[in-house]
Write a protein that holds these residues in place. Structure first.
Motif, PDB file in Angstrom:
ATOM      1  N   ALA A 133      11.510 -26.269 -22.846  1.00 26.15           N
ATOM      2  CA  ALA A 133      10.537 -25.351 -23.461  1.00 26.15           C
ATOM      3  C   ALA A 133      10.459 -25.582 -24.961  1.00 26.15           C
ATOM      4  O   ALA A 133       9.376 -25.502 -25.560  1.00 26.15           O
ATOM      5  N   LEU A 134      11.589 -25.882 -25.567  1.00 25.38           N
ATOM      6  CA  LEU A 134      11.586 -26.190 -27.007  1.00 25.38           C
ATOM      7  C   LEU A 134      10.799 -27.477 -27.253  1.00 25.38           C
ATOM      8  O   LEU A 134      10.071 -27.596 -28.235  1.00 25.38           O
ATOM      9  N   ALA A 135      10.933 -28.433 -26.324  1.00 24.39           N
ATOM     10  CA  ALA A 135      10.219 -29.700 -26.470  1.00 24.39           C
ATOM     11  C   ALA A 135       8.710 -29.503 -26.315  1.00 24.39           C
ATOM     12  O   ALA A 135       7.909 -30.230 -26.898  1.00 24.39           O
ATOM     13  N   LEU A 136       8.325 -28.502 -25.524  1.00 27.54           N
ATOM     14  CA  LEU A 136       6.898 -28.221 -25.365  1.00 27.54           C
ATOM     15  C   LEU A 136       6.320 -27.586 -26.624  1.00 27.54           C
ATOM     16  O   LEU A 136       5.135 -27.722 -26.906  1.00 27.54           O
ATOM     17  N   GLY A 137       7.172 -26.859 -27.380  1.00 30.15           N
ATOM     18  CA  GLY A 137       6.658 -26.266 -28.616  1.00 30.15           C
ATOM     19  C   GLY A 137       7.212 -24.893 -28.952  1.00 30.15           C
ATOM     20  O   GLY A 137       6.815 -24.293 -29.948  1.00 30.15           O
ATOM     21  N   ALA A 138       8.124 -24.357 -28.141  1.00 38.22           N
ATOM     22  CA  ALA A 138       8.771 -23.100 -28.507  1.00 38.22           C
ATOM     23  C   ALA A 138       9.638 -23.361 -29.744  1.00 38.22           C
ATOM     24  O   ALA A 138      10.062 -24.488 -29.983  1.00 38.22           O
ATOM     25  N   ASP A 139       9.890 -22.282 -30.540  1.00 38.73           N
ATOM     26  CA  ASP A 139      10.591 -22.486 -31.805  1.00 38.73           C
ATOM     27  C   ASP A 139      12.096 -22.281 -31.701  1.00 38.73           C
ATOM     28  O   ASP A 139      12.863 -22.883 -32.439  1.00 38.73           O
ATOM     29  N   ARG A 140      12.517 -21.406 -30.784  1.00 42.99           N
ATOM     30  CA  ARG A 140      13.905 -20.992 -30.775  1.00 42.99           C
ATOM     31  C   ARG A 140      14.230 -20.542 -29.361  1.00 42.99           C
ATOM     32  O   ARG A 140      13.343 -20.046 -28.659  1.00 42.99           O
ATOM     33  N   ALA A 141      15.490 -20.710 -28.964  1.00 46.88           N
ATOM     34  CA  ALA A 141      15.859 -20.351 -27.592  1.00 46.88           C
ATOM     35  C   ALA A 141      17.066 -19.431 -27.569  1.00 46.88           C
ATOM     36  O   ALA A 141      17.956 -19.526 -28.427  1.00 46.88           O
ATOM     37  N   LEU A 142      17.083 -18.545 -26.563  1.00 43.84           N
ATOM     38  CA  LEU A 142      18.235 -17.681 -26.318  1.00 43.84           C
ATOM     39  C   LEU A 142      18.699 -17.922 -24.902  1.00 43.84           C
ATOM     40  O   LEU A 142      17.895 -17.862 -23.959  1.00 43.84           O
ATOM     41  N   HIS A 143      19.979 -18.208 -24.768  1.00 45.19           N
ATOM     42  CA  HIS A 143      20.536 -18.351 -23.426  1.00 45.19           C
ATOM     43  C   HIS A 143      21.469 -17.186 -23.156  1.00 45.19           C
ATOM     44  O   HIS A 143      22.503 -17.049 -23.800  1.00 45.19           O
ATOM     45  N   ILE A 144      21.092 -16.332 -22.230  1.00 50.94           N
ATOM     46  CA  ILE A 144      21.966 -15.239 -21.810  1.00 50.94           C
ATOM     47  C   ILE A 144      22.799 -15.800 -20.658  1.00 50.94           C
ATOM     48  O   ILE A 144      22.284 -16.012 -19.558  1.00 50.94           O
ATOM     49  N   ALA A 145      24.067 -16.057 -20.961  1.00 49.75           N
ATOM     50  CA  ALA A 145      24.884 -16.852 -20.051  1.00 49.75           C
ATOM     51  C   ALA A 145      25.581 -16.007 -18.996  1.00 49.75           C
ATOM     52  O   ALA A 145      26.296 -15.049 -19.321  1.00 49.75           O
ATOM     53  N   THR A 146      25.336 -16.361 -17.739  1.00 50.01           N
ATOM     54  CA  THR A 146      26.029 -15.722 -16.622  1.00 50.01           C
ATOM     55  C   THR A 146      25.941 -16.620 -15.402  1.00 50.01           C
ATOM     56  O   THR A 146      24.944 -17.306 -15.204  1.00 50.01           O
ATOM     57  N   ASP A 147      26.959 -16.584 -14.565  1.00 52.58           N
ATOM     58  CA  ASP A 147      26.909 -17.322 -13.310  1.00 52.58           C
ATOM     59  C   ASP A 147      26.431 -16.424 -12.174  1.00 52.58           C
ATOM     60  O   ASP A 147      26.178 -16.901 -11.069  1.00 52.58           O
ATOM     61  N   ALA A 148      26.289 -15.142 -12.478  1.00 56.40           N
ATOM     62  CA  ALA A 148      25.850 -14.206 -11.437  1.00 56.40           C
ATOM     63  C   ALA A 148      24.382 -14.428 -11.132  1.00 56.40           C
ATOM     64  O   ALA A 148      23.609 -14.821 -12.004  1.00 56.40           O
ATOM     65  N   SER A 149      23.999 -14.162  -9.884  1.00 54.53           N
ATOM     66  CA  SER A 149      22.575 -14.207  -9.573  1.00 54.53           C
ATOM     67  C   SER A 149      22.085 -12.766  -9.565  1.00 54.53           C
ATOM     68  O   SER A 149      22.599 -11.929  -8.827  1.00 54.53           O
ATOM     69  N   LEU A 150      21.142 -12.471 -10.437  1.00 56.26           N
ATOM     70  CA  LEU A 150      20.755 -11.082 -10.677  1.00 56.26           C
ATOM     71  C   LEU A 150      19.432 -10.745 -10.006  1.00 56.26           C
ATOM     72  O   LEU A 150      18.538 -11.579  -9.896  1.00 56.26           O
ATOM     73  N   GLU A 151      19.310  -9.485  -9.592  1.00 53.14           N
ATOM     74  CA  GLU A 151      18.060  -8.996  -9.012  1.00 53.14           C
ATOM     75  C   GLU A 151      17.035  -8.750 -10.124  1.00 53.14           C
ATOM     76  O   GLU A 151      17.416  -8.563 -11.284  1.00 53.14           O
ATOM     77  N   PRO A 152      15.740  -8.701  -9.760  1.00 50.34           N
ATOM     78  CA  PRO A 152      14.712  -8.491 -10.789  1.00 50.34           C
ATOM     79  C   PRO A 152      14.963  -7.283 -11.696  1.00 50.34           C
ATOM     80  O   PRO A 152      14.752  -7.364 -12.908  1.00 50.34           O
ATOM     81  N   LEU A 153      15.444  -6.172 -11.110  1.00 52.86           N
ATOM     82  CA  LEU A 153      15.702  -4.983 -11.942  1.00 52.86           C
ATOM     83  C   LEU A 153      16.752  -5.291 -13.006  1.00 52.86           C
ATOM     84  O   LEU A 153      16.618  -4.880 -14.163  1.00 52.86           O
ATOM     85  N   ALA A 154      17.780  -6.037 -12.624  1.00 53.52           N
ATOM     86  CA  ALA A 154      18.840  -6.391 -13.573  1.00 53.52           C
ATOM     87  C   ALA A 154      18.294  -7.360 -14.630  1.00 53.52           C
ATOM     88  O   ALA A 154      18.584  -7.206 -15.824  1.00 53.52           O
ATOM     89  N   ILE A 155      17.490  -8.338 -14.198  1.00 56.73           N
ATOM     90  CA  ILE A 155      16.886  -9.274 -15.156  1.00 56.73           C
ATOM     91  C   ILE A 155      16.034  -8.488 -16.157  1.00 56.73           C
ATOM     92  O   ILE A 155      16.088  -8.724 -17.377  1.00 56.73           O
ATOM     93  N   ALA A 156      15.260  -7.526 -15.630  1.00 60.36           N
ATOM     94  CA  ALA A 156      14.401  -6.734 -16.520  1.00 60.36           C
ATOM     95  C   ALA A 156      15.233  -5.951 -17.526  1.00 60.36           C
ATOM     96  O   ALA A 156      14.850  -5.814 -18.694  1.00 60.36           O
ATOM     97  N   LYS A 157      16.393  -5.442 -17.105  1.00 57.40           N
ATOM     98  CA  LYS A 157      17.254  -4.693 -18.034  1.00 57.40           C
ATOM     99  C   LYS A 157      17.800  -5.607 -19.133  1.00 57.40           C
ATOM    100  O   LYS A 157      17.871  -5.214 -20.300  1.00 57.40           O
ATOM    101  N   VAL A 158      18.166  -6.812 -18.740  1.00 55.40           N
ATOM    102  CA  VAL A 158      18.673  -7.766 -19.740  1.00 55.40           C
ATOM    103  C   VAL A 158      17.549  -8.103 -20.730  1.00 55.40           C
ATOM    104  O   VAL A 158      17.744  -8.104 -21.950  1.00 55.40           O
ATOM    105  N   LEU A 159      16.370  -8.364 -20.177  1.00 52.69           N
ATOM    106  CA  LEU A 159      15.240  -8.707 -21.059  1.00 52.69           C
ATOM    107  C   LEU A 159      14.875  -7.532 -21.964  1.00 52.69           C
ATOM    108  O   LEU A 159      14.492  -7.727 -23.119  1.00 52.69           O
ATOM    109  N   HIS A 160      15.020  -6.322 -21.439  1.00 50.32           N
ATOM    110  CA  HIS A 160      14.752  -5.140 -22.252  1.00 50.32           C
ATOM    111  C   HIS A 160      15.687  -5.122 -23.468  1.00 50.32           C
ATOM    112  O   HIS A 160      15.263  -4.839 -24.593  1.00 50.32           O
ATOM    113  N   ALA A 161      16.946  -5.457 -23.230  1.00 53.37           N
ATOM    114  CA  ALA A 161      17.904  -5.512 -24.347  1.00 53.37           C
ATOM    115  C   ALA A 161      17.477  -6.585 -25.359  1.00 53.37           C
ATOM    116  O   ALA A 161      17.585  -6.382 -26.577  1.00 53.37           O
ATOM    117  N   VAL A 162      16.973  -7.701 -24.858  1.00 53.61           N
ATOM    118  CA  VAL A 162      16.511  -8.772 -25.756  1.00 53.61           C
ATOM    119  C   VAL A 162      15.285  -8.311 -26.552  1.00 53.61           C
ATOM    120  O   VAL A 162      15.164  -8.578 -27.748  1.00 53.61           O
TER     121      VAL A 162
END
Ligand SMILES: Cc1cc2nc3c(=O)[nH]c(=O)nc-3n(C[C@H](O)[C@H](O)[C@H](O)COP(=O)(O)OP(=O)(O)OC[C@H]3O[C@@H](n4cnc5c(N)ncnc54)[C@H](O)[C@@H]3O)c2cc1C
Ligand SMILES: Nc1ncnc2c1ncn2[C@@H]1O[C@H](COP(=O)(O)O)[C@@H](O)[C@H]1O
Lengths: 254, 319
Positions: free
Chosen positions: A80-109
């Motif tokens: 994505a950075l190579a396509l033209g995004a400026d900066r990246a954030l990696h929220i690191a986890t090995d867990a596989s999260l449900e959409p509600l959990a992903i949305a909560k993480v993104l809300h924090a971001v």
């Protein structure tokens, strides 16, 4: 202005996948991985908005991509950075999260980054959920424009044309807003060699998921993954006349 | 198996260009299945502006306890920002909430769910108990069996997987309720509705779908001629839609519509996984393709290896 684009690492859409024999998961250990196609469309749209706003209004835009996943998801962030995004954030986890959990993480971001616009894919092609954008909009208290096939940035508002079952609907959303992309929004570009080189220098911050201190407990239990019933391969007919005859006499559908 | 301790369901009635959408009858079909496990009390909710006609029809759905009708200006366009908090509040009295897995349901249900801190189960294709549901993943390459202990279950139903219930003559009691306050986070600008005399894709008995092999928009007329002979609807592959041969809302597949007609004609389309995801449950599949190795033949009951420009006119003539 800042645009946040959440992207997901998924099995490439060209790969045929099937469940493991014991139904405990998908047989994808060595599969080719890609950015979810809808997320790629979201990245492309962010880049186009950035280019347009710079050309037309002289406004600079920062595009931040974020992905929640294992270490390997950094490959897709680099893409994505190579396509033209400026900066990246990696929220690191090995867990596989449900959409509600992903949305909560993104809300924090979102709380941290305060973007004006959040562009997501309408659907991840592995889970096929089509939920995260709508949930994120709810948690943020922002308006949502789902399944977008056209986006027009108009200062305090963004106009979104949506692909609905019965036609095309256009909504004007107050910013900040959440928009999810449909296939016909744009045709993503390919990264160029110089941009791939440049992407290596761009910032990619890693944040361990645990640092966010959220309740992300799974609400659903997967009992198993089954193979769908295979359709029996039928017969090859030799002529239109034979086809019509079979449909009338055998299948009895005409 | 744990039963929900609140055996009541709320069904959000969907409206379309015709008024009462046929999806509602499929959702009720799913509820009939759930009733094999749970002794359900079912309420329907109609929300919109000037929706008396829709409400009248919805009241004819059999086996309903109550029909709630919220009619007013603030919900004219059913914007999710306005509906979701209000629905989240209403839904808290029920054990189950149902919508169709349509663009309407997909837009709204996750927003309601997040406000209730509930993980919904979307695109349900089978109900295995009062708390176990099956949904497809990976474009239908696998079927995930899921279990939820959440006290309120939010579900969206795939029309193609359930049979429709029939409307009755009887009528459920109608209770008007107050509409929510408009949230004014977004404004409705316009709707370009597709006008068609043909049956809706998701309700059609026969579907004639075309792909890139049709080569041009004009050639889709051949499909329309065939569909007209059979009283069917026309569908398209993504490549056909992207090439401008057909309207967006005709796309069948993983990211378009999921259909299950009696007969599905796949003409000049290769049968990519993403396309098959949308038509694999059709009863009889007919494929016409000039490439004998096209994957569509692997899922076709009747395959004809031919140039569609020869075969289609002949087929139309013979019907
Ligand atoms: C994220 C994602 C989502 C997608 N979602 C969908 C979706 O929902 N639905 C969907 O359909 N696709 C979807 N796709 C696209 C899918 O992968 C395929 O690219 C698409 O289905 C191909 O369309 P097609 O079969 O019309 O075209 P092609 O694959 O190009 O096939 C054309 C066929 O026409 C045949 N043909 C050509 N000329 C003739 C002739 N004269 N007579 C007879 N046969 C002829 C050829 O032999 C060929 O088999 C998606 C892809 C991605 C990545
Ligand atoms: N793990 C993830 N990391 C970042 N974004 C995600 C992730 N999962 C889903 N998303 C975003 O949510 C969209 C819809 O996904 P879904 O609701 O899973 O179908 C995707 O297209 C992404 O934009």
């Amino acid at each position: 202005m800042k645009i946040l684009v959440p992207i997901k690492r998924v099995v490439d859409p060209g790969v045929r996948v099937r469940p493991l024999a014991d139904g405990s998961g998908m047989d994808i250990a060595n599969a080719k991985m890609s950015i979810n196609p809808f997320c790629e469309i979201a990245v492309e749209e962010a880049i186009r908005l950035k280019e347009q706003r710079l050309a037309n209004e002289g406004v600079t835009t920062e595009i931040v991509v974020v992905s929640i996943g294992a270490q390997s998801t950094q490959e897709q962030l680099r893409s994505a950075l190579a396509l033209g995004a400026d900066r990246a954030l990696h929220i690191a986890t090995d867990a596989s999260l449900e959409p509600l959990a992903i949305a909560k993480v993104l809300h924090a971001v979102v709380r941290q980054e305060q973007p004006r616009l959040i562009l997501l894919g309408k659907q991840s092609i592995d889970g096929d959920h089509n939920q995260t954008g709508q949930m994120l909009a709810a948690l943020c208290g922002y308006p949502q424009g789902t399944f977008a096939s056209r986006i027009e940035y108009k200062g305090e508002e963004i106009w979104v044309t949506r692909e609905l079952d019965g036609g095309l609907q256009t909504l004007a959303l107050k910013l900040p807003a959440v928009v999810t992309t449909d296939l016909r929004l744009n045709q993503p570009r390919f990264p160029t060699m110089p941009n791939i080189m440049k992407a290596r220098q761009k910032a990619l911050a890693v944040i361990p998921l645990a640092d966010l201190d959220l309740d992300l407990q799974a609400r659903l239990q997967t009992l198993g993954l089954d193979s769908p019933k295979l359709r029996q391969q039928g017969v090859i007919v030799k002529s239109v006349a034979e086809l019509v005859d079979k449909l009338r006499q055998e299948a009895k559908v005409l | 198996m744990t039963l929900s301790n609140n055996p009541s369901a709320l069904v959000l009635v969907e409206q379309d260009a015709s008024g009462f959408s046929l999806i509602n009858l499929k959702v009720m079909g799913a509820i009939e299945r759930l009733r094999e496990f749970v002794d359900l009390q079912v309420d329907l909710l109609v929300v919109g502006k000037d929706c008396a006609a829709v409400a009248e029809k919805a009241a004819r759905i059999p086996g309903i306890r109550n029909l709630l009708v919220a009619d007013g200006d603030s919900v004219e366009h059913q914007l999710p920002e306005t509906l979701a908090p209000w629905l989240a509040n209403l839904a808290s009295d029920y054990g189950y909430v149902f919508v169709g897995a349509t663009t309407f349901g997909k837009d709204l249900l996750p927003r309601v769910a997040a406000l209730m801190d509930i993980q919904p189960i979307t695109d349900v294709i089978a109900i295995d108990s009062g708390c176990e549901f099956t949904r497809p993943v990976y474009a239908g390459s696998a079927l995930a069996r899921l279990r939820t202990e959440q006290p309120i279950k939010l579900l969206s139903i795939r029309a193609s997987a359930f049979s429709a219930v029939e409307l009755a003559e009887s009528s459920a009691p109608i209770t008007p309720i107050a509409v929510p306050q408009a949230q004014n986070m977004s404004r409705f600008i316009g709707l370009q509705q597709v006008q068609t005399e043909r049956p809706d894709l998701t309700a059609a008995r026969v579907i004639v779908s075309g792909g890139r092999g049709l080569q041009a928009r004009e050639n889709f007329q051949l499909l329309y001629q065939l569909a007209d002979k059979l009283g069917g609807a026309v569908g398209a592959s993504r490549a056909a839609v992207d090439s401008g041969f057909a309207a967006n809302n005709l796309q069948v597949g993983q990211t378009g519509k999921v259909v299950a007609p009696e007969v599905y004609f796949a003409i000049g389309l290769s049968g990519a996984v993403q396309h098959i995801a949308g038509m694999r449950d059709s009863r009889v599949v007919v494929a016409i393709n000039k490439d004998p190795d096209a994957p569509i033949f692997q899922v076709a009951d009747y395959g004809l290896v031919a140039d569609l420009f020869d075969a289609l006119p002949e087929l139309i003539a013979q019907l």
